[in-house]
Design a protein around this motif. Structure first.
Motif, PDB file in Angstrom:
ATOM      1  N   VAL A  45      36.737  46.323  29.128  1.00 43.24           N
ATOM      2  CA  VAL A  45      37.704  45.926  30.344  1.00 43.24           C
ATOM      3  C   VAL A  45      37.154  46.593  31.414  1.00 43.24           C
ATOM      4  O   VAL A  45      37.710  47.934  31.588  1.00 43.24           O
ATOM      5  N   VAL A  46      36.165  46.253  32.131  1.00 40.08           N
ATOM      6  CA  VAL A  46      35.358  47.153  33.230  1.00 40.08           C
ATOM      7  C   VAL A  46      35.253  46.321  34.235  1.00 40.08           C
ATOM      8  O   VAL A  46      34.952  45.247  34.512  1.00 40.08           O
ATOM      9  N   GLY A  47      35.764  46.981  35.514  1.00 35.66           N
ATOM     10  CA  GLY A  47      36.122  46.417  36.859  1.00 35.66           C
ATOM     11  C   GLY A  47      34.591  46.773  37.609  1.00 35.66           C
ATOM     12  O   GLY A  47      33.699  47.421  37.099  1.00 35.66           O
ATOM     13  N   GLY A  48      34.139  45.767  38.578  1.00 32.83           N
ATOM     14  CA  GLY A  48      33.114  46.093  39.359  1.00 32.83           C
ATOM     15  C   GLY A  48      33.507  46.872  40.581  1.00 32.83           C
ATOM     16  O   GLY A  48      34.379  46.668  41.271  1.00 32.83           O
ATOM     17  N   GLY A  73      28.293  46.498  36.957  1.00 29.25           N
ATOM     18  CA  GLY A  73      29.353  45.911  38.166  1.00 29.25           C
ATOM     19  C   GLY A  73      28.938  44.279  38.582  1.00 29.25           C
ATOM     20  O   GLY A  73      29.618  43.770  39.421  1.00 29.25           O
ATOM     21  N   ARG A  74      28.092  43.676  37.667  1.00 24.87           N
ATOM     22  CA  ARG A  74      27.700  42.430  37.988  1.00 24.87           C
ATOM     23  C   ARG A  74      28.948  41.229  37.548  1.00 24.87           C
ATOM     24  O   ARG A  74      29.529  41.637  36.617  1.00 24.87           O
ATOM     25  N   PRO A  75      29.005  40.297  38.292  1.00 23.41           N
ATOM     26  CA  PRO A  75      30.252  39.377  38.059  1.00 23.41           C
ATOM     27  C   PRO A  75      30.124  38.720  36.735  1.00 23.41           C
ATOM     28  O   PRO A  75      31.142  38.151  36.126  1.00 23.41           O
ATOM     29  N   SER A 130      37.154  40.814  34.656  1.00 22.51           N
ATOM     30  CA  SER A 130      37.851  41.956  35.540  1.00 22.51           C
ATOM     31  C   SER A 130      37.226  42.232  37.054  1.00 22.51           C
ATOM     32  O   SER A 130      37.366  43.507  37.451  1.00 22.51           O
ATOM     33  N   ASN A 131      35.988  41.534  37.109  1.00 23.04           N
ATOM     34  CA  ASN A 131      35.314  41.870  38.515  1.00 23.04           C
ATOM     35  C   ASN A 131      35.586  40.959  39.653  1.00 23.04           C
ATOM     36  O   ASN A 131      35.893  39.755  39.547  1.00 23.04           O
ATOM     37  N   TRP A 132      35.700  41.670  40.840  1.00 25.58           N
ATOM     38  CA  TRP A 132      36.244  40.993  41.928  1.00 25.58           C
ATOM     39  C   TRP A 132      35.119  39.811  42.397  1.00 25.58           C
ATOM     40  O   TRP A 132      35.528  38.933  43.262  1.00 25.58           O
ATOM     41  N   ARG A 133      34.092  39.774  41.734  1.00 26.95           N
ATOM     42  CA  ARG A 133      33.046  38.659  42.345  1.00 26.95           C
ATOM     43  C   ARG A 133      32.878  37.375  41.444  1.00 26.95           C
ATOM     44  O   ARG A 133      32.215  36.499  41.420  1.00 26.95           O
TER      45      ARG A 133
END
Ligand code: PLP
Length: 483
Positions: free
Chosen positions: A96-99, A88-90, A452-455
């Motif tokens: 294709v892995v979201g956090g 989950g780290r930015p 794909s990570n929100w951060r």
């Protein structure tokens, strides 16, 4: 307590009486919340710290007598510390892995406590109501036809399966064949046309549906997009049912098939257009990016994952179908015990392959409610901006070459031969600073990064670009390993 012959903390207790809610349970919930929060919030390197301890932590025989809940949970927390990769780290760009977004995680914990079986309305009104709202919101947000229905699945693979089952059902129906009662042996011919970058999960679904021998691959361009001329040629060549599987965001480079063209050609021959939009479909939520997906609303079904770019926790797949009758027809089941007086209206099990499953909708609802329309669009746009920034920082530096333009959030770079590529990936992933995956693109070794990570933002990419360039240079300077 015994674990592979070792004594670790905690006393062996006899199994708790099953009819009592374990009183110290409050402590275990607090323990889980504290450990979970620390894991998410920490600035951890992206490595599994000590996977070699896992065998001991999980190992040994099944205990004869059970352990206290706190002892058990403590063991699990230790296992997570040893072997959970902080994906989950930015700076995590693998697969294709979201956090997981915190609000989604908190909602998911609550859903676990509710312990809902989201199969039918009578045993989980909360799941069904949330699912209906999510369907309404997402059909609107993604600009799909208003009659579109949605099933929640374990992931995009099972979303593809539900959609392609609907496609098979509807296309065989056109020729007077009921696949539910008549099966596939002796059925009228079906032609399935897929692109060169079609995801392996679509291939798996076609195998499961007994369609593998009816598939033809359509020629692709340099970005892996279907050639509409070749599609038209193949579609016009045969007779019988037709299913076309297009891609909204290919896994390696993020390219999008010419969707309007695909829809026009498919429908000209009475066919069904299914689009795999595992992550790419989220781009439809952004007014800025939507033109890249022109014609997306003309398809008949779409698969997507909320656990990818929307950043819900795992797992949450979405099967959208514009033809409710076809989806329900393909998945229909009935049994006396399901025919309870309380069952009315919508039952989630009619819209997916899975029957019992956790209530994913409240968690999906929470992330959508928290982000809102503007927040989802901003999340997607931020990812694309960060991907473009990384590409600009790398392209042309020290022999690094961008293999395809950055369309959405995937960055595909060539750094050298296969050995060099694998070594760079190994060094980067081992360093804990960022995490990437190698691939081969049209015969060329490459590194692919999925943003794909929100951060992840431009600032993160400045750091990451420096790490990639340094690692590339170090591996290059070291040369091939001595045999
Ligand atoms: C384009 C595409 N389709 C389908 C899938 C399968 O999704 P899931 O792993 O959720 O089943 C993936 C996974 O990365 C993907 O990238």
């Amino acid at each position: 307590m015994e674990a592979s012959g070792k004594i670790v903390s905690g006393a062996v207790v006899s199994a708790p009486a099953p009819q009592h809610f374990d009183d110290p349970a409050g402590d275990i919930f607090a323990m889980a919340a504290q450990a979970g929060r620390a894991f998410m919030a920490g600035d951890r390197p992206i490595v599994a710290k000590a996977p070699h301890l896992l065998e001991d932590l999980f190992g040994g025989g099944l205990p004869e007598a059970g352990h206290g809940a706190q002892v058990t949970l403590q063991r699990l927390i230790e296992a997570g510390e040893a072997g959970a990769l902080p994906s989950g780290r930015p700076e995590f760009f693998g697969y294709v892995v979201g956090g997981a977004h915190p609000v989604g995680v908190a909602a998911d914990w609550l859903v676990s406590a509710w312990d809902q079986c989201a199969a039918v309305n009578d045993i989980s009104p909360v799941a069904v109501a949330a699912e209906q709202t999510c369907q309404r919101w997402l059909v609107d947000l993604l600009g799909l036809p208003p009659q579109t229905v949605m099933g929640l699945t374990s992931g995009c693979t099972t979303a593809n399966l539900a959609c392609l089952a609907a496609a098979r059902h509807a296309q065989l129906r056109r020729f007077g064949w009921d696949v539910n009662s008549q099966g596939v042996a002796g059925a009228p011919p079906l032609r399935v046309l897929v692109g060169d970058s079609t995801h392996v999960s679509v291939w798996r679904c076609l195998r499961l549906l007994g369609l593998a021998d009816q598939v033809t691959v359509v020629r692709a361009d340099g970005q892996g997009r279907m050639d509409p001329g070749h599609l038209a040629e193949l579609a016009s060549a045969g007779t019988g049912g037709l299913i076309v599987c297009g891609q909204v965001g290919s896994t390696d480079c993020g390219s999008v098939d010419p969707l309007a063209e695909l829809a026009r050609i498919t429908h000209e021959f009475g066919g069904w257009l299914h689009l795999d939009g595992a992550y790419g479909l989220w781009a439809a939520s952004s007014p800025q990016l939507r033109p890249l997906l022109a014609g997306v609303e003309l398809a008949d079904s779409w698969s997507c994952d909320a656990h990818k770019w929307l950043n819900t926790p795992y797992d949450c797949g979405l099967a959208f179908c514009a033809d409710e009758t076809a989806l329900r027809g393909a998945l229909a089941i009935d049994a006396g015990y399901l025919d309870t007086p309380e069952r009315k209206g919508r039952d989630p099990l009619d819209f997916r392959v899975e029957m019992s499953q956790r209530a994913r909708a409240p968690m999906l609802w929470a992330v959508l409610h928290h982000l809102g329309r503007a927040g989802v669009a901003a999340l997607v746009e931020r990812g694309c901006q960060a991907a473009r920034h990384l590409a600009r920082r790398l392209d042309g530096q020290d022999g690094i070459r961008l293999l395809t333009p950055v369309v959405l959030n995937q960055v595909l770079i060539h750094v050298g031969d296969l050995r060099h590529t694998r070594q760079v990936v190994e060094e980067l992933n081992g360093s804990g600073t960022c995490w990437t995956t190698p691939t081969t693109w049209q015969g060329i070794p490459a590194i692919r990064m999925s943003v794909s990570n929100w951060r992840t933002d431009v600032g993160v990419m400045d750091r990451v670009a420096g790490q990639i360039l340094d690692t590339h240079a170090l591996v290059g300077a070291a040369g091939p390993p001595t045999p």
